[in-house]
Structures are given as C-alpha cells and as structure tokens.
Motif scaffolding. Structure first.
Motif, mmCIF file in Angstrom:
data_model
loop_
_atom_site.group_PDB
_atom_site.id
_atom_site.type_symbol
_atom_site.label_atom_id
_atom_site.label_comp_id
_atom_site.label_asym_id
_atom_site.label_seq_id
_atom_site.Cartn_x
_atom_site.Cartn_y
_atom_site.Cartn_z
ATOM 1 N N LYS A 232 -4.100 -4.468 14.684
ATOM 2 C CA LYS A 232 -4.870 -4.649 13.449
ATOM 3 C C LYS A 232 -4.481 -5.952 12.763
ATOM 4 O O LYS A 232 -3.442 -6.523 13.033
ATOM 5 C CB LYS A 232 -4.641 -3.470 12.504
ATOM 6 N N GLU A 233 -5.352 -6.373 11.865
ATOM 7 C CA GLU A 233 -5.065 -7.575 11.111
ATOM 8 C C GLU A 233 -4.044 -7.292 10.008
ATOM 9 O O GLU A 233 -3.923 -6.169 9.524
ATOM 10 C CB GLU A 233 -6.354 -8.129 10.502
ATOM 11 N N ARG A 234 -3.368 -8.331 9.614
ATOM 12 C CA ARG A 234 -2.422 -8.210 8.510
ATOM 13 C C ARG A 234 -3.175 -7.943 7.216
ATOM 14 O O ARG A 234 -4.236 -8.529 6.974
ATOM 15 C CB ARG A 234 -1.605 -9.490 8.386
ATOM 16 N N GLU A 235 -2.624 -7.081 6.390
ATOM 17 C CA GLU A 235 -3.237 -6.805 5.097
ATOM 18 C C GLU A 235 -2.172 -6.812 4.007
ATOM 19 O O GLU A 235 -1.006 -6.498 4.242
ATOM 20 C CB GLU A 235 -3.958 -5.454 5.100
ATOM 21 N N GLU A 236 -2.615 -7.155 2.820
ATOM 22 C CA GLU A 236 -1.701 -7.168 1.687
ATOM 23 C C GLU A 236 -1.642 -5.769 1.095
ATOM 24 O O GLU A 236 -2.664 -5.179 0.780
ATOM 25 C CB GLU A 236 -2.157 -8.181 0.649
ATOM 26 N N VAL A 237 -0.434 -5.296 0.901
ATOM 27 C CA VAL A 237 -0.218 -3.953 0.390
ATOM 28 C C VAL A 237 -0.029 -3.969 -1.127
ATOM 29 O O VAL A 237 -0.582 -3.145 -1.847
ATOM 30 C CB VAL A 237 1.021 -3.330 1.064
ATOM 31 N N SER A 238 0.760 -4.918 -1.590
ATOM 32 C CA SER A 238 1.041 -4.999 -3.017
ATOM 33 C C SER A 238 1.512 -6.407 -3.346
ATOM 34 O O SER A 238 2.089 -7.084 -2.488
ATOM 35 C CB SER A 238 2.114 -3.982 -3.420
ATOM 36 N N CYS A 239 1.274 -6.805 -4.580
ATOM 37 C CA CYS A 239 1.712 -8.140 -4.961
ATOM 38 C C CYS A 239 1.879 -8.242 -6.479
ATOM 39 O O CYS A 239 1.388 -7.401 -7.242
ATOM 40 C CB CYS A 239 0.733 -9.204 -4.476
ATOM 41 N N ILE A 240 2.584 -9.267 -6.863
ATOM 42 C CA ILE A 240 2.707 -9.650 -8.274
ATOM 43 C C ILE A 240 2.286 -11.101 -8.331
ATOM 44 O O ILE A 240 2.903 -11.958 -7.694
ATOM 45 C CB ILE A 240 4.137 -9.457 -8.792
ATOM 46 N N THR B 78 5.271 1.375 -4.806
ATOM 47 C CA THR B 78 5.633 0.700 -6.059
ATOM 48 C C THR B 78 6.407 -0.568 -5.747
ATOM 49 O O THR B 78 7.425 -0.519 -5.048
ATOM 50 C CB THR B 78 6.490 1.602 -6.955
ATOM 51 N N ILE B 79 5.919 -1.676 -6.271
ATOM 52 C CA ILE B 79 6.611 -2.954 -6.110
ATOM 53 C C ILE B 79 7.446 -3.203 -7.360
ATOM 54 O O ILE B 79 7.020 -2.909 -8.479
ATOM 55 C CB ILE B 79 5.613 -4.109 -5.865
ATOM 56 N N SER B 80 8.626 -3.738 -7.153
ATOM 57 C CA SER B 80 9.492 -4.026 -8.298
ATOM 58 C C SER B 80 10.423 -5.180 -7.947
ATOM 59 O O SER B 80 10.537 -5.563 -6.780
ATOM 60 C CB SER B 80 10.312 -2.793 -8.689
ATOM 61 N N ARG B 81 11.066 -5.710 -8.967
ATOM 62 C CA ARG B 81 12.012 -6.803 -8.776
ATOM 63 C C ARG B 81 13.339 -6.481 -9.427
ATOM 64 O O ARG B 81 13.384 -5.754 -10.405
ATOM 65 C CB ARG B 81 11.541 -8.090 -9.460
ATOM 66 N N ASP B 82 14.397 -7.062 -8.892
ATOM 67 C CA ASP B 82 15.691 -7.107 -9.564
ATOM 68 C C ASP B 82 16.059 -8.577 -9.640
ATOM 69 O O ASP B 82 16.515 -9.172 -8.663
ATOM 70 C CB ASP B 82 16.731 -6.310 -8.775
ATOM 71 N N ASN B 83 15.833 -9.168 -10.797
ATOM 72 C CA ASN B 83 16.046 -10.608 -10.918
ATOM 73 C C ASN B 83 17.514 -10.983 -10.753
ATOM 74 O O ASN B 83 17.825 -12.052 -10.229
ATOM 75 C CB ASN B 83 15.530 -11.102 -12.264
ATOM 76 N N LYS C 231 19.540 -9.745 -8.728
ATOM 77 C CA LYS C 231 19.833 -9.774 -7.295
ATOM 78 C C LYS C 231 18.866 -10.677 -6.538
ATOM 79 O O LYS C 231 18.985 -10.804 -5.317
ATOM 80 C CB LYS C 231 19.772 -8.365 -6.718
ATOM 81 N N ASN C 232 17.911 -11.251 -7.268
ATOM 82 C CA ASN C 232 16.909 -12.116 -6.631
ATOM 83 C C ASN C 232 16.237 -11.398 -5.464
ATOM 84 O O ASN C 232 16.064 -11.946 -4.371
ATOM 85 C CB ASN C 232 17.534 -13.426 -6.153
ATOM 86 N N THR C 233 15.864 -10.166 -5.728
ATOM 87 C CA THR C 233 15.339 -9.276 -4.684
ATOM 88 C C THR C 233 14.097 -8.571 -5.190
ATOM 89 O O THR C 233 14.017 -8.204 -6.369
ATOM 90 C CB THR C 233 16.411 -8.236 -4.292
ATOM 91 N N VAL C 234 13.154 -8.393 -4.291
ATOM 92 C CA VAL C 234 11.957 -7.608 -4.589
ATOM 93 C C VAL C 234 11.949 -6.392 -3.676
ATOM 94 O O VAL C 234 12.424 -6.457 -2.528
ATOM 95 C CB VAL C 234 10.667 -8.452 -4.430
ATOM 96 N N TYR C 235 11.453 -5.287 -4.192
ATOM 97 C CA TYR C 235 11.473 -4.026 -3.461
ATOM 98 C C TYR C 235 10.055 -3.475 -3.301
ATOM 99 O O TYR C 235 9.146 -3.801 -4.069
ATOM 100 C CB TYR C 235 12.306 -2.983 -4.212
ATOM 101 N N LEU C 236 9.906 -2.639 -2.311
ATOM 102 C CA LEU C 236 8.694 -1.845 -2.167
ATOM 103 C C LEU C 236 9.125 -0.414 -1.894
ATOM 104 O O LEU C 236 9.654 -0.117 -0.822
ATOM 105 C CB LEU C 236 7.804 -2.364 -1.033
ATOM 106 N N GLN C 237 8.928 0.435 -2.866
ATOM 107 C CA GLN C 237 9.197 1.861 -2.698
ATOM 108 C C GLN C 237 7.950 2.496 -2.113
ATOM 109 O O GLN C 237 6.853 2.361 -2.693
ATOM 110 C CB GLN C 237 9.536 2.506 -4.049
ATOM 111 N N ILE C 238 8.109 3.155 -0.986
ATOM 112 C CA ILE C 238 6.957 3.763 -0.344
ATOM 113 C C ILE C 238 7.209 5.258 -0.184
ATOM 114 O O ILE C 238 8.178 5.665 0.456
ATOM 115 C CB ILE C 238 6.620 3.076 0.997
ATOM 116 N N ASN C 239 6.359 6.053 -0.781
ATOM 117 C CA ASN C 239 6.484 7.511 -0.794
ATOM 118 C C ASN C 239 5.317 8.162 -0.069
ATOM 119 O O ASN C 239 4.286 7.534 0.185
ATOM 120 C CB ASN C 239 6.538 8.010 -2.237
ATOM 121 N N SER C 240 5.495 9.429 0.239
ATOM 122 C CA SER C 240 4.432 10.224 0.877
ATOM 123 C C SER C 240 3.857 9.481 2.079
ATOM 124 O O SER C 240 2.639 9.339 2.222
ATOM 125 C CB SER C 240 3.330 10.547 -0.139
#
Length: 121
Positions: free
Chosen positions: A42-50, A68-73, A75-84
């Motif tokens: 499949k083609e690449r798709e965007e899941v979430s962004c800021i 849920t996308i989030s950041r910890d500034n 730690k200079n890190t971005v997260y993606l919490q994926i549930n269900s």
C-alpha cells in the motif's frame, strides 16, 4: 539532523503501543511533526500530524479516538499513542518533521527510519 523512531512490536488486536520519535540536531518544538505509515503493498499515508505553532493535532479519520500524538519538548521527542489496535493497522510507522508547511503538504524533509507494528493474534 536525525529522527530515531522506536516502540513498535507485535501486539494482539485490541492492544496498545506507544511509538516514540527522538530528534537530534534540531528542536522539534519549532517544527511541524507527523506520523506516517506504510502497509505492505500500500501507499504511505499520514496518520497524524501537528502543523501549526499552537500544536493542534490532525488525525486520519480512521484513527480518530484511538491514536494520540503528543510531544515532550524537554526530551525533544514526539509520541504516537495507539490504542484499540486492529490487524489492518499493521504497518511500518515513520515519524517525520520539518517546517510547518512541509508537514501540512506531507513533504517533511526529515524522516525517521521506521518502526514496525504488527497486530496479530
């Protein structure tokens, strides 16, 4: 400039994972960030962004309420919490970053190496 993605793995349907993307060489807080995925065949798709300085998240319709996308500034890190998680969420997930406009147009210049998420019983 480097993005290091991690956190993927094998998970059963209904399970959860938290993907991380650590940046080095630049400050994530000043940039747009996004998570993309590509499933086999499949083609690449965007899941979430800021894509703005107010950090308003945007989600693919099919993942709203579960991802849920989030950041910890600090730690200079971005997260993606994926549930269900569902089997159809199986894919390699990539983080990406760049100027806000580049992320909005899905052409960010900086990419992580990808982390594989496999949803299977």
């Amino acid at each position: 400039v480097q993005l290091q993605a991690s956190g993927g793995g094998l998970v059963q349907p209904g399970g959860s994972l938290r993907l991380s993307c650590a940046a080095s060489g630049f400050t994530l807080d000043d940039h747009g960030v996004g998570w993309f995925r590509q499933a086999p065949g499949k083609e690449r798709e965007e899941v979430s962004c800021i894509t703005d300085s107010k950090h308003n998240p945007v989600y693919l319709d099919s993942v709203k309420g579960r991802f849920t996308i989030s950041r910890d500034n600090a730690k200079n890190t971005v997260y993606l919490q994926i549930n269900s998680l569902k089997p159809e969420n199986t894919a390699t997930y990539y983080c990406a970053a760049g100027p806000y406009g580049s992320v909005w147009y899905r052409t960010p210049p900086y990419w992580g190496q990808g982390t594989l998420v496999t949803v299977s019983s």
